[in-house]
Write an enzyme that holds these catalytic residues in place. Structure first.
Site, PDB file in Angstrom:
ATOM      1  CB  SER A   1      -1.511  -0.064   0.940  1.00  0.00           C
ATOM      2  OG  SER A   1      -1.874   1.238   0.933  1.00  0.00           O
TER       3      SER A   1
ATOM      4  CE1 TYR B   1      -0.860   5.218  -5.076  1.00  0.00           C
ATOM      5  CE2 TYR B   1      -0.645   6.725  -3.484  1.00  0.00           C
ATOM      6  CZ  TYR B   1       0.188   5.292  -4.229  1.00  0.00           C
ATOM      7  OH  TYR B   1       1.204   4.879  -3.178  1.00  0.00           O
TER       8      TYR B   1
ATOM      9  CE  LYS C   1      -0.826   2.066  -3.441  1.00  0.00           C
ATOM     10  NZ  LYS C   1      -0.868   0.212  -3.744  1.00  0.00           N
TER      11      LYS C   1
END
Length: 275
Positions: free
Chosen positions: A130, A144, A148
């Site tokens: 991660s 993004y 994650k």
């Protein structure tokens, strides 16, 4: 102990360094790439130990086809992914779909494909790469962060689902590192001038190595990830990098303080006690 590792995205960055360290210590590595030329050196040096495979993790049928060729996998490392920079409205729909399919869905489907193997063999370790961006959010990184934060929720729940099968799970949260992720493979949206005077485009300075390199040493980070497989019980999270840990702790402390301020509001929505 030597093991068989399946690692996605071994053509550069953490994936390449991990494959290199593992092969040098006698492990077997099944490594996925989108271009075999990127790992010619490992193929030549370790013809028996390194099984390089073409794979785009956005292709679910290809994931299933690949995994069913193996009957034993000790460690799965979901590493394939990339950074996408730009404000939410600067991104195209294709950019949104691609990063979700790569960073989030790709890891989910790879894990789902490998789980029956690990469950049947009665053991396994899943390492999900991660980022400390799975806990901390910055402007200009919204999609993004979405991938994650999403994969961390999936993985934390997964760890509870599979613990009874002797399958352990670790979420790795690296800080900035001197890899192609930041300085070569980062994707940048078609930027809008409306955001130029805000913090949203501050990432442009970070992506330019002339402004200073990231503090994280990818070789050391990968070594710590490999070492974590020897730790039992497995750490649920592994934060790598002093700046990453400092920022994560600060963010979580601020979040907890905010939650505590909502105690009365939260309680006000309950039925009275006894009803």
């Amino acid at each position: 102990m030597t093991r068989t590792w399946l690692i996605t995205g071994v053509s550069s960055g953490f994936g390449y360094e991990m494959a290199k360290q593992l092969l040098a210590s006698g492990n077997k590595v099944i490594g996925t790439v989108r271009d075999l030329n990127k790992v010619d050196d490992l193929i030549s040096k370790y013809p028996d130990e390194f099984d390089a495979r073409i794979l785009d993790v956005r292709d679910v049928s290809a994931i299933k086809s690949l995994v069913k060729q193996y009957n034993h996998i000790d460690v799965l490392v979901n590493n394939a992914g990339y950074g996408l920079f730009g404000a939410a409205e600067e991104l195209s729909t294709q950019e949104v779909n691609d990063i979700i399919a790569t960073n989030l869905t790709g890891s989910i489907e790879m894990t789902r494909a490998v789980l029956p193997i690990m469950r049947n063999q009665g053991s396994g370790r899943i390492i999900q790469i991660s980022s400390y961006g799975g806990q901390v959010a910055f402007p200009g990184n919204s999609l993004y962060h979405a991938t994650k934060w999403g994969i961390e929720g999936f993985t934390e729940s997964l760890a509870k689902e599979v613990s009874s099968f002797n399958i352990d799970v670790t979420i790795v949260e690296p800080g900035g590192a001197r890899t192609e992720f930041r300085y070569g493979s980062a994707h940048v949206a078609n930027l809008m001038p409306e955001y130029d005077d805000s913090d949203t485009h501050a990432f442009l300075k970070m992506l330019n190595p002339d402004n200073g390199l990231a503090i994280g040493d990818p070789i050391k980070m990968v070594t710590r990830i490999i070492e974590s497989v020897e730790v039992t019980p497995a750490p649920l999270r592994l934060v790598l990098g002093s700046q990453a840990l400092e920022n994560t702790i600060l963010t979580l402390e601020e979040r907890i303080a905010d939650f505590k301020m909502q105690t009365q509001v939260a309680k006000s929505t309950d039925f009275p006690e006894g009803e």
